[in-house]
Design a protein around this motif. Sequence first.
Motif, short mmCIF file in Angstrom:
data_model
loop_
_atom_site.label_atom_id
_atom_site.label_comp_id
_atom_site.label_asym_id
_atom_site.label_seq_id
_atom_site.Cartn_x
_atom_site.Cartn_y
_atom_site.Cartn_z
N PRO A 19 0.88 -1.23 0.00
CA PRO A 19 -0.04 -0.06 -0.09
C PRO A 19 0.78 1.22 0.18
N ILE A 20 0.31 2.25 -0.60
CA ILE A 20 0.98 3.76 -0.39
C ILE A 20 1.49 4.28 0.97
N SER A 21 0.88 3.61 1.84
CA SER A 21 1.35 4.00 3.17
C SER A 21 2.30 2.97 3.89
N TRP A 22 2.78 2.00 3.05
CA TRP A 22 4.03 1.35 3.39
C TRP A 22 5.27 1.53 2.85
N GLU A 229 -5.61 2.40 14.43
CA GLU A 229 -6.01 0.97 14.94
C GLU A 229 -4.93 0.15 14.30
N ASN A 230 -4.34 0.34 13.00
CA ASN A 230 -3.37 -0.75 12.44
C ASN A 230 -2.11 -0.30 13.17
N LEU A 231 -1.97 0.83 13.61
CA LEU A 231 -0.56 1.15 14.40
C LEU A 231 -0.51 0.47 15.70
N GLU A 232 -1.72 0.01 16.27
CA GLU A 232 -1.68 -0.60 17.63
C GLU A 232 -2.20 -1.87 17.38
N ARG A 233 -2.69 -2.56 16.57
CA ARG A 233 -3.11 -3.84 16.11
C ARG A 233 -2.15 -4.94 15.70
N THR A 234 -1.89 -6.02 16.42
CA THR A 234 -1.31 -7.05 16.06
C THR A 234 -2.35 -8.13 15.41
N PRO A 235 -1.97 -8.43 14.03
CA PRO A 235 -2.75 -9.47 13.38
C PRO A 235 -2.83 -11.01 14.23
N LEU A 265 5.68 6.45 8.39
CA LEU A 265 4.89 7.45 9.30
C LEU A 265 5.05 8.97 8.96
N GLU A 266 6.37 9.20 8.35
CA GLU A 266 6.68 10.77 7.79
C GLU A 266 5.82 11.13 6.55
N LYS A 267 5.56 10.17 5.64
CA LYS A 267 4.51 10.48 4.40
C LYS A 267 3.24 10.93 5.19
N LYS A 268 2.71 10.06 6.10
CA LYS A 268 1.47 10.24 6.78
C LYS A 268 1.31 11.41 7.51
N ALA A 269 2.47 12.04 8.09
CA ALA A 269 2.51 13.34 8.78
C ALA A 269 2.20 14.46 7.64
N ILE A 270 2.95 14.15 6.61
CA ILE A 270 3.00 15.25 5.26
C ILE A 270 1.31 15.29 4.79
N GLN A 271 0.96 13.88 4.70
CA GLN A 271 -0.51 13.95 4.42
C GLN A 271 -1.39 14.73 5.03
N GLU A 272 -1.49 14.55 6.32
CA GLU A 272 -2.08 15.07 7.44
C GLU A 272 -2.14 16.61 7.35
#
Length: 324
Positions: A19-22, A229-235, A265-272
Amino acid sequence: MPRVSFLFRTDTHLAAHSPISWKGDYTAEIFSNLEQIGELAAKHEVNAVLDGGDYFHVKASSKNPHYLVEKTIRIHRGYSCPTFGVEGNHDLAYNNLESLSRQPLGVIYASEAFKLLREQVFEDGDLRIRVVGVPYSSTRSLADLLSIQKQKGDTHLIAIVHSLACKTPPSAVEDFFNEPVFSYESLVSRNGPDVWCFGHWHKDQGVEEIGGKHFVNQGAVSRGALVRENLERTPQVSLLEFDGKTIKISLSKLVVAPAADVFDLEKKAIQEREHHDIDQFVTRLVTDLAMDPNASIESSIASLDFADDVRREALKYLEQAEVG
């Protein structure tokens, strides 16, 4: 003492690309999780692995390379027990069950690395466990699910369902994907399933017991989207054990890399930050136009003190809208 047991997993969402977030290798993690599930199946000597749907992520069959199917078949043929699965919405084209034979999951069913689950019976001595599979349907109703009932000779009944369900449906998701969200309490019936296992909702909702019935909703094997939720969850997967007297359900976490190692996480911060800037821009534009109804949108955009690239993007979308 007779014993029948299963591993339940759901929402694997296997895909060829991360995914783009990975920033990690998403596909490698999914295959690792599948291999771990095989190891757990052998360790606990289960009768079968039960899959709750959405094995694949991309609906378009042409965008699932053959190696995904080949490796899936190879991994599952190495399991110590069979795998039975239902189809999720991502496994089908246009959510249509008739498309299954043309989809990657249909090829896997044909290879018998997975077996299509509609109804399967497992027996040991006088213990008879019937497992019913309910694939995804956008028109699934409560009446459909309540029609699943024990038959003569069943000591226990399990339903594997690809539908949204939770203990207390919050109002914000009542129309999630324009689909109903079934409450556990509404599914309790005297001769209904002793165990309900749900796929479709990726959130970890654990295991609940209501009215003497068990509800298993441990979330997805995958963790694709970069959400809290995915940052905190373990499959994890569920072990379901039956001995004729008791039903025991326990959760086993899979071994995965820390979220910080796989998510960007850096890309996520920029998107936010970008989303925040856009929200502010729209709010200011609406306010300015309300104060001066005669002003043009173009002049209002030009007058706002935002970065040039934000204003250029706004003007570009405006021009596209006008042409459209």
